[in-house]
Write a protein that holds these residues in place. Structure first.
Motif, mmCIF file in Angstrom:
data_model
loop_
_atom_site.group_PDB
_atom_site.id
_atom_site.type_symbol
_atom_site.label_atom_id
_atom_site.label_comp_id
_atom_site.label_asym_id
_atom_site.label_seq_id
_atom_site.Cartn_x
_atom_site.Cartn_y
_atom_site.Cartn_z
ATOM 1 N N VAL A 38 3.711 -6.797 4.218
ATOM 2 C CA VAL A 38 4.608 -6.436 3.124
ATOM 3 C C VAL A 38 4.793 -4.918 3.065
ATOM 4 O O VAL A 38 5.900 -4.422 2.824
ATOM 5 N N THR A 39 3.738 -4.172 3.315
ATOM 6 C CA THR A 39 3.855 -2.709 3.330
ATOM 7 C C THR A 39 4.827 -2.251 4.406
ATOM 8 O O THR A 39 5.676 -1.378 4.183
ATOM 9 N N ARG A 40 4.728 -2.844 5.600
ATOM 10 C CA ARG A 40 5.648 -2.463 6.681
ATOM 11 C C ARG A 40 7.087 -2.869 6.370
ATOM 12 O O ARG A 40 8.030 -2.159 6.716
ATOM 13 N N LEU A 41 7.263 -3.992 5.692
ATOM 14 C CA LEU A 41 8.608 -4.411 5.313
ATOM 15 C C LEU A 41 9.210 -3.462 4.280
ATOM 16 O O LEU A 41 10.411 -3.185 4.313
ATOM 17 N N ASP B 217 0.823 -1.214 0.000
ATOM 18 C CA ASP B 217 0.000 0.000 0.000
ATOM 19 C C ASP B 217 0.855 1.261 0.000
ATOM 20 O O ASP B 217 0.329 2.368 -0.119
ATOM 21 N N TYR B 218 2.153 1.095 0.160
ATOM 22 C CA TYR B 218 3.072 2.221 0.187
ATOM 23 C C TYR B 218 3.560 2.484 -1.238
ATOM 24 O O TYR B 218 4.210 1.630 -1.852
ATOM 25 N N ASP B 219 3.244 3.660 -1.769
ATOM 26 C CA ASP B 219 3.662 4.022 -3.118
ATOM 27 C C ASP B 219 5.102 4.516 -3.062
ATOM 28 O O ASP B 219 5.377 5.693 -2.876
ATOM 29 N N LEU C 1 11.010 7.318 7.840
ATOM 30 C CA LEU C 1 9.567 7.048 7.807
ATOM 31 C C LEU C 1 9.102 6.665 9.207
ATOM 32 O O LEU C 1 9.814 5.969 9.931
ATOM 33 N N LYS C 2 7.917 7.097 9.577
ATOM 34 C CA LYS C 2 7.436 6.898 10.939
ATOM 35 C C LYS C 2 6.326 5.852 10.999
ATOM 36 O O LYS C 2 5.771 5.436 9.987
ATOM 37 N N ASP C 3 6.026 5.444 12.252
ATOM 38 C CA ASP C 3 4.914 4.522 12.554
ATOM 39 C C ASP C 3 5.071 3.188 11.825
ATOM 40 O O ASP C 3 4.173 2.717 11.121
ATOM 41 N N ILE C 4 6.245 2.575 11.971
ATOM 42 C CA ILE C 4 6.484 1.237 11.414
ATOM 43 C C ILE C 4 6.554 0.259 12.580
ATOM 44 O O ILE C 4 7.480 0.321 13.392
ATOM 45 N N LYS C 5 5.606 -0.634 12.674
ATOM 46 C CA LYS C 5 5.528 -1.553 13.800
ATOM 47 C C LYS C 5 5.707 -2.994 13.317
ATOM 48 O O LYS C 5 4.870 -3.523 12.573
#
Length: 536
Positions: free
Chosen positions: A316-319, A228-230, A337-341
């Motif tokens: 996958v987006t967080r990775l 979901d991360y462009d 980048l912030k808010d990666i859990k």
């Protein structure tokens, strides 16, 4: 009286007869009509019964339909082995090129060029010639096994795609259709990356194939479907980090898949199962000269919408984002980048992996860090010759040059301090003054090679004991033909990555053997003879 004659007279006629249903004859008929029998309906005399039965029983055989495509295939089979002598290139442009569209000179060039292509040479030519040869291959002409046909299509695309950008619009889809028709299990990552507009179903198929059986073959282009991360809008990606992100993101996803399999006993696709497959109709070889009588008009392809699995998509987006943050740090790029859990263990594993791989890549780009000092090397060689002189045995003025065999340690001895060489000499049972032991009336040199061999055998046996079964199996596999691919499969089956196993083996080798055992994906040549001790 006269007035009565001019008045109209009325007459009443009464028909009294037993005849019924008498038809009225036509005006021009002189034959009186015959009365019909009561309750009987006469058949139409214009259609005799015999003729009617013959018409119903007649079998009409349809005429064979000859299409332009079938004519092309028939002609292609006739010319499959045709060759021409070296000819001059003649330009050729046709929207749907066939043999009939070429002149004699163009035909001579085409068959000469086709023979060159079949031998792995790709001369400069026109796009229409390439399409004509492609039509032959997709219609089953020019190969015996489907794998060979697919290989020829891929090589043809690779050889000319830089010169003809239009090939990317067609070849990817045609190669995918070829694989579906012949049920070939080929990676579709390259097709997805090169062919815009084909990423939908093909990307889903490739994702399912890789996450199920071959995580190490994941590609960046296919994984973007899951995120979901462009990332294309990232300043780091559009700047200096593009190549690093495209290289390491697929490796990180494969690493986490192996980590999850080792920790939980199931792969990512099993932990986050997608929905049931959906049958998608795919029309074959669009915009090509293709005979539909060969493989049909379309095929049904079962597609699993793995990108719709929300938990897997979230991971996958967080990775993606975590990998970018780690690479930003390694490359000195400002901002995070912030808010990666993610799990702490997972983050630590990714950090260690990226640090190791990134530094290794940096070192490879810089070249070897060791610089040989010629003067120092000359001194070491001189010291080595002194040691060899000490090992010479003299008897009654006659020199017996029975030098001690130091196996293959001469090379390493030249790069070490003279004191180290003297120490190794002492360890092999040789006296410091160089005198040999005397047995009976003869001078003899003790047998240091056996002692050295025994010592070295023990070291290698201890090294083998220190390796885990998986590490040992991977190390021995690297010595075989095709060992790299087999080692990767073993690592994946063991829930890890081959690169991590290589690093672990090298760490043990440095501690126990004093040198790296694996360079790249191959065992160092000088250690190959010693691996026999590992097989025991």
């Amino acid at each position: 009286m006269k007035d009565k004659r001019n008045q109209p007279h009325f007459t009443e006629l009464v028909w009294d007869s037993t005849e019924r249903n008498v038809p009225v004859p036509p005006r021009d008929s002189a034959v009186p009509a015959q009365p019909a029998e009561p309750g009987f309906k006469k058949k139409d005399a214009a259609v005799p019964d015999a003729v009617q039965l013959k018409l119903w029983d007649l079998e009409v055989k349809p005429e064979p339909v000859t299409t332009t495509e079938s004519q092309f295939v028939h002609r292609a089979r006739e010319l499959v082995d045709h060759k021409e002598n070296p000819a001059l290139f003649v330009p050729f442009k046709s929207y749907w090129p066939t043999y009939g569209h070429m002149t004699g000179e163009q035909s001579r060039w085409y068959f000469f060029w086709r023979d060159e292509v079949r031998q792995g040479r790709y001369p400069k030519t026109d796009l229409s010639y390439i399409f004509l040869h492609t039509y032959e291959l997709i219609n089953g002409v020019g190969w015996k096994e489907p794998e060979e046909g697919c290989r020829q299509l891929c090589l043809l695309w690779e050889a000319y795609r830089d010169a003809f950008k239009r090939l990317d619009q067609y070849m990817g889809g045609w190669i995918a259709d070829f694989s579906f028709v012949h049920k070939l299990q080929i990676p579709l990552s390259g097709i997805v990356a090169r062919s815009r507009g084909l990423a939908g179903d093909l990307a889903e198929l490739e994702l399912m194939r890789c996450l199920t059986a071959a995580p190490e073959q994941l590609s960046f282009e296919v994984l973007t479907v899951m995120s979901d991360y462009d990332i294309s809008k990232s300043k780091f990606y559009t700047g200096e980090g593009k190549s690093a992100l495209e290289r390491y993101i697929p490796q990180v996803v494969a690493l986490i898949d192996a980590y999850v399999a080792r920790k939980h006993g199931s792969k990512l696709v099993d932990m986050f199962p997608p929905g049931s497959p959906v049958l998608r109709e795919r029309y074959l070889f669009r915009s090509a000269v293709y005979d539909i009588s060969l493989y049909g008009y379309s095929v049904l392809v079962p597609v699993v919408r793995i990108s719709k699995s929300l938990p897997l998509r979230s991971l996958v987006t967080r990775l993606f984002r975590l990998t970018e943050n780690k690479l930003r740090e390694l490359m000195g790029f400002r901002g995070r980048l912030k808010d990666i859990k993610v799990e702490k263990e997972m983050e630590d594993l990714i950090t260690r992996f990226l640090h190791r791989e990134f530094r290794k890549a940096e070192q490879a780009e810089k070249g070897p860090a060791v610089v040989i000092d010629p003067k120092r090397l000359e001194q070491l060689v001189s010291d080595s010759e002194v040691v060899r002189t000490l090992l010479t045995v003299e008897n009654g003025g006659e020199d017996y040059a029975d030098e001690v065999d130091l196996y293959e340690h001469d090379k390493s001895a030249q790069s070490r301090e003279p004191q180290e060489i003297a120490d190794k000499t002492a360890d092999r049972g040789i006296a410091a003054d160089g005198q040999a032991a005397v047995t009976g009336a003869k001078y003899s040199v003790p047998e240091p090679p056996v002692a050295a061999g025994n010592t070295e055998n023990k070291i290698w046996e201890q090294f083998a004991d220190a390796l885990s079964p998986l590490q040992l199996q991977v190390l021995l596999t690297l010595t075989e033909d095709g060992g790299e691919a087999a080692a990767r499969k073993l690592a994946a089956a063991g829930g890890t990555m081959a690169e991590l196993l290589y690093d672990e083996i090298n760490e043990l080798a440095m501690d126990m053997l004093g040198d790296l055992l694996i360079e790249g994906e191959a065992v160092t040549g000088e250690f190959m003879p010693m691996l026999q001790y590992l097989k025991r």
